[in-house]
Design a protein around this motif. Structure first.
Motif, short mmCIF file in Angstrom:
data_model
loop_
_atom_site.label_atom_id
_atom_site.label_comp_id
_atom_site.label_asym_id
_atom_site.label_seq_id
_atom_site.Cartn_x
_atom_site.Cartn_y
_atom_site.Cartn_z
N LEU A 25 -20.36 32.43 19.67
CA LEU A 25 -20.92 33.38 20.64
C LEU A 25 -22.36 33.75 20.30
O LEU A 25 -23.20 33.89 21.20
N ARG A 26 -22.65 33.92 19.02
CA ARG A 26 -24.03 34.23 18.63
C ARG A 26 -24.96 33.08 19.01
O ARG A 26 -26.04 33.30 19.56
N LEU A 27 -24.54 31.86 18.73
CA LEU A 27 -25.36 30.70 19.10
C LEU A 27 -25.51 30.62 20.62
O LEU A 27 -26.61 30.38 21.13
N ALA A 28 -24.44 30.83 21.33
CA ALA A 28 -24.48 30.74 22.78
C ALA A 28 -25.42 31.81 23.36
O ALA A 28 -26.14 31.55 24.32
N TYR A 29 -25.42 32.99 22.77
CA TYR A 29 -26.33 34.04 23.24
C TYR A 29 -27.78 33.63 23.01
O TYR A 29 -28.65 33.86 23.87
N MET A 70 -22.08 22.74 23.30
CA MET A 70 -22.71 23.92 23.87
C MET A 70 -24.18 23.65 24.22
O MET A 70 -24.65 24.03 25.30
N TYR A 71 -24.88 23.00 23.33
CA TYR A 71 -26.29 22.69 23.59
C TYR A 71 -26.43 21.81 24.83
O TYR A 71 -27.23 22.09 25.73
N HIS A 72 -25.64 20.75 24.91
CA HIS A 72 -25.75 19.83 26.05
C HIS A 72 -25.32 20.50 27.36
O HIS A 72 -25.93 20.25 28.41
N LEU A 73 -24.30 21.35 27.31
CA LEU A 73 -23.91 22.08 28.52
C LEU A 73 -25.03 23.00 28.98
O LEU A 73 -25.34 23.07 30.18
N GLN A 74 -25.65 23.70 28.04
CA GLN A 74 -26.73 24.61 28.42
C GLN A 74 -27.91 23.86 29.00
O GLN A 74 -28.50 24.28 29.99
#
Length: 116
Positions: A25-29, A70-74
């Motif tokens: 979650l921290r990375l996603a934020y 997560m990186y590729h989705l973002q």
């Protein structure tokens, strides 16, 4: 796969999710800049991780896979076309729904008869 192996695999995945979600979650934020988008990003990435769990568990790199996902989705979400929003100088007047029916019916007698 045997029933016991499936249970163990599910338990390991559950443990992975419980232990790594705060860090994810921290990375996603950091990637999104928004708490709600971050939660959506983590949920989507964890769903993809679950699909590949048996392969990832054997290799031992589930967190790296999830972070990369997560990186590729973002990046994909950034590239999506956005609907441009603009503010109106003035709020338009509300139209009475009865007026709309009259405009649609126009001068056609059949439509006027059917509508009442």
């Amino acid at each position: 796969m045997q029933r016991g192996a499936v249970d163990r695999s599910d338990r390991e995945y559950d443990e992975f999710v419980r232990s790594r979600t705060p860090a994810l979650l921290r990375l996603a934020y950091l990637l999104t800049g928004d708490q709600h988008l971050a939660e959506d990003l983590v949920q989507t990435a964890l769903a993809r991780t679950h699909q590949a769990w048996d392969r990832l568990r054997a290799v031992g790199n589930a967190e790296a896979y999830t972070r990369r996902t997560m990186y590729h989705l973002q990046v994909s979400w950034w590239r999506r076309p956005r609907v441009a929003e603009s503010r109106l100088a003035e709020v338009p007047e509300r139209v009475d729904p009865a007026d709309h029916g009259d405009r649609v019916a126009g001068g056609r007698p059949c439509v006027r008869r059917c509508s009442g």
